[in-house]
Design an enzyme around this catalytic site. Structure first.
Site, PDB file in Angstrom:
ATOM      1  N   ASP A   1       0.872  -1.186   0.000  1.00  0.00           N
ATOM      2  CA  ASP A   1       0.000   0.000   0.000  1.00  0.00           C
ATOM      3  C   ASP A   1       0.909   1.237   0.000  1.00  0.00           C
ATOM      4  OD1 ASP A   1      -2.922   0.946   1.888  1.00  0.00           O
ATOM      5  OD2 ASP A   1      -1.481   2.221   0.853  1.00  0.00           O
TER       6      ASP A   1
ATOM      7  N   ASP B   1      -0.024   7.528  -9.639  1.00  0.00           N
ATOM      8  CA  ASP B   1      -0.771   7.005 -10.788  1.00  0.00           C
ATOM      9  C   ASP B   1      -1.740   5.945 -10.263  1.00  0.00           C
ATOM     10  OD1 ASP B   1       0.102   4.987 -13.694  1.00  0.00           O
ATOM     11  OD2 ASP B   1      -1.613   6.332 -13.319  1.00  0.00           O
TER      12      ASP B   1
HETATM   13  N1  SAM Z   1      -3.816   5.575 -15.310  1.00  0.00           N
HETATM   14  C1  SAM Z   1      -4.844   5.118 -14.414  1.00  0.00           C
HETATM   15  C2  SAM Z   1      -5.738   6.247 -13.990  1.00  0.00           C
HETATM   16  O1  SAM Z   1      -5.352   7.404 -14.142  1.00  0.00           O
HETATM   17  O2  SAM Z   1      -6.842   5.966 -13.528  1.00  0.00           O
HETATM   18  C3  SAM Z   1      -4.235   4.403 -13.240  1.00  0.00           C
HETATM   19  C4  SAM Z   1      -3.571   3.158 -13.660  1.00  0.00           C
HETATM   20  S1  SAM Z   1      -2.993   2.023 -12.503  1.00  0.00           S
HETATM   21  C5  SAM Z   1      -3.733   0.601 -13.107  1.00  0.00           C
HETATM   22  C6  SAM Z   1      -3.823   2.377 -10.971  1.00  0.00           C
HETATM   23  C7  SAM Z   1      -3.244   1.474  -9.890  1.00  0.00           C
HETATM   24  O3  SAM Z   1      -3.345   2.078  -8.594  1.00  0.00           O
HETATM   25  C8  SAM Z   1      -3.930   0.113  -9.742  1.00  0.00           C
HETATM   26  O4  SAM Z   1      -3.057  -0.902 -10.203  1.00  0.00           O
HETATM   27  C9  SAM Z   1      -4.250  -0.015  -8.257  1.00  0.00           C
HETATM   28  O5  SAM Z   1      -4.055  -1.328  -7.759  1.00  0.00           O
HETATM   29  C10 SAM Z   1      -3.263   0.986  -7.669  1.00  0.00           C
HETATM   30  N2  SAM Z   1      -3.576   1.440  -6.302  1.00  0.00           N
HETATM   31  C11 SAM Z   1      -4.774   1.834  -5.814  1.00  0.00           C
HETATM   32  N3  SAM Z   1      -4.654   2.182  -4.509  1.00  0.00           N
HETATM   33  C12 SAM Z   1      -3.330   2.010  -4.168  1.00  0.00           C
HETATM   34  C13 SAM Z   1      -2.577   2.195  -2.977  1.00  0.00           C
HETATM   35  N4  SAM Z   1      -3.167   2.621  -1.833  1.00  0.00           N
HETATM   36  N5  SAM Z   1      -1.243   1.933  -3.000  1.00  0.00           N
HETATM   37  C14 SAM Z   1      -0.645   1.490  -4.149  1.00  0.00           C
HETATM   38  N6  SAM Z   1      -1.304   1.285  -5.326  1.00  0.00           N
HETATM   39  C15 SAM Z   1      -2.639   1.546  -5.326  1.00  0.00           C
END
Ligand code: SAM
Length: 287
Positions: A138, A156
């Protein structure tokens, strides 16, 4: 009936992708993951019904998230990416050969696994690059205990719901500020102001409550429904206009990267906000 995938991320609106092929439909411990093929957008990744990227237009978002701060800063060595599970952003950052380290903190191993398998056209160079360090964690807990310094932090993540919600908070931004070097920059996605005005204003308000220099810039990406997508710029000292257009042009020229959306002129123009977005920004950062 042919397969389909619905984007239900904006309340009151649903848009549907006809799927010529369904590559994956999984429930990870964190979210629903859907990967389909669509004749116009290529491969489309949706998480909990929200379009994350399409292989047809991901270059727009990833180039603007990566190269605007890198060319504006001029000497980025260490980059931290929070989220970015498709690894398209990491690939974009790693194109800069003088960047020595890209640390990525992604919550969901399933997104990484599926992206490695089905999205190689946007991330193929990443996993073999010895500058790339991936942590499955996280982002909130990772950064709270971090005592390393970065020149650039890129958030992102998915939209500010569930596990991602705290990634848009002032508390998280304070932790990021602690990890940034002098002239360091944070860029965070701030929603589509036309259809997500509250996401935009609360993100920009939180950034402005923590950082001395904040601004917003826009990109037009067909896959993100509702108009321009906004990115929030935050730094204790570096303004996006600190380097002149000629200096940014010279850096862009010497980097000699093959880019399809970013140009120094587009980057400069991206900070020119239309009236309605400027009003939202001023209201958010006034107090
Ligand atoms: N480009 C996309 C957008 O603007 O909506 C985002 C792409 S990427 C797939 C988003 C990522 O954020 C996901 O893989 C999700 O698992 C991750 N994510 C969400 N919450 C998170 C957190 N607390 N810590 C790390 N990663 C996280």
């Amino acid at each position: 009936m042919s397969e389909r995938a619905d984007d239900i991320s904006i309340s009151g609106i649903r848009h549907t992708y006809e799927a010529t092929r369904t590559l994956a439909r999984e429930r990870s411990p964190h979210q629903d993951i859907t990967l389909i093929e669509n004749e116009r957008f290529g491969r489309v990744l949706l998480l909990d019904g929200a379009t994350q990227l399409t292989t047809a237009d991901e270059f727009i978002y990833h180039e603007m998230l990566a190269h605007v701060p890198i060319f504006a800063h001029g000497d980025v060595q260490d980059v931290l990416i929070i989220g970015g599970g498709d690894c398209g952003l990491a690939e974009e950052v790693l194109k800069h050969k003088d960047i020595r380290r890209v640390v990525q903190v992604e919550l969901d191993a399933c997104v990484i696994d599926l992206s490695r398998r089905y999205l190689q056209e946007i991330n193929s160079g990443v996993f073999d690059d010895e500058r790339f360090q991936l942590h499955i964690r996280d982002g909130i807990s990772f950064i709270s205990g971090l005592d390393e310094r970065f020149d650039l932090v890129l958030v992102d993540s998915t939209d500010p719901v569930g596990a991602a919600s705290k990634l848009f908070s002032a508390g998280f931004y304070r932790s990021v500020r602690r990890c940034l070097r002098l002239r360091g920059v944070l860029v965070a996605q701030a929603g589509v102001p036309f259809v997500q005005p509250l996401e935009f204003t609360s993100t920009m308000r939180n950034l402005a409550s923590v950082f001395k220099v904040t601004n917003s810039y826009l990109l037009a990406s067909p896959g993100y429904f509702g108009g321009h997508l906004a990115l929030g710029w935050a730094s204790e000292s570096l303004s996006p206009a600190a380097s002149t257009l000629d200096v940014v042009r010279a850096r862009h020229l010497s980097a000699a990267l093959k880019l399809r959306y970013y140009t120094p002129e587009v980057a400069q123009a991206a900070f020119a906000l239309p009236g309605y977005i400027n009003e939202l920004l001023e209201a958010a950062t006034r107090d």
